[in-house]
Design a protein around this motif. Sequence first.
Motif, PDB file in Angstrom:
ATOM      1  N   UNK A 138      -1.436   9.862   9.030  1.00  0.00           N
ATOM      2  CA  UNK A 138      -2.074   9.305   7.838  1.00  0.00           C
ATOM      3  C   UNK A 138      -2.275   7.822   8.069  1.00  0.00           C
ATOM      4  N   UNK A 139      -3.520   7.391   7.993  1.00  0.00           N
ATOM      5  CA  UNK A 139      -3.846   5.975   8.137  1.00  0.00           C
ATOM      6  C   UNK A 139      -4.293   5.449   6.790  1.00  0.00           C
ATOM      7  N   UNK A 140      -3.764   4.319   6.402  1.00  0.00           N
ATOM      8  CA  UNK A 140      -4.141   3.685   5.139  1.00  0.00           C
ATOM      9  C   UNK A 140      -4.630   2.291   5.472  1.00  0.00           C
ATOM     10  N   UNK A 141      -5.862   1.992   5.066  1.00  0.00           N
ATOM     11  CA  UNK A 141      -6.405   0.674   5.358  1.00  0.00           C
ATOM     12  C   UNK A 141      -7.075   0.089   4.135  1.00  0.00           C
ATOM     13  N   UNK A 142      -7.089  -1.227   4.054  1.00  0.00           N
ATOM     14  CA  UNK A 142      -7.731  -1.907   2.940  1.00  0.00           C
ATOM     15  C   UNK A 142      -9.233  -1.683   3.076  1.00  0.00           C
ATOM     16  N   UNK A 143      -9.835  -1.160   2.027  1.00  0.00           N
ATOM     17  CA  UNK A 143     -11.268  -0.878   2.062  1.00  0.00           C
ATOM     18  C   UNK A 143     -12.034  -1.779   1.122  1.00  0.00           C
TER      19      UNK A 143
END
Length: 145
Positions: A138-143
């Motif tokens: 699971x990758x979480x990045x600021x969008x």
Amino acid sequence: MKVIKNEHVTQLMLHNTNKYCWYYAACSGNGNIIMSVSNTHCVFIYTKIGELLATYGTLRTSGDGPGRLNGPFGVCTESYNNIIIADYNNRRVHLVSPQGQFIRFILTLDDFEDGENPKSVALAPEGHLVVVTCNGVVRVLKYMK
């Protein structure tokens, strides 16, 4: 595709006999229905009453450049009704306008480890994009700001 309408619901039915085909769907803030169909290499954008507005990708022809898909999986939309697409076999995440026009790649092959293919995408609170790969990363990045 077959569209079934009555006073309460519109049902989109795609007839596909390939058991290795995956379907993902999302609804945008303006009511459009976004559907990815993996073995067509396309994402279809429909109105809320089932009229086809646009197609992103080249029907039944995979490709790897802007505007081309190779096994699209998960889709979601953001606050501007742009569409985010997990391009499984190309190992990319596309950003597409509500009219089906390529805007940019959010993630590319260089952003994934070997064996990681993006499978699902979702927007989380505070503007974070969540990308889940086929092997459970699971990758979480600021969008969005």
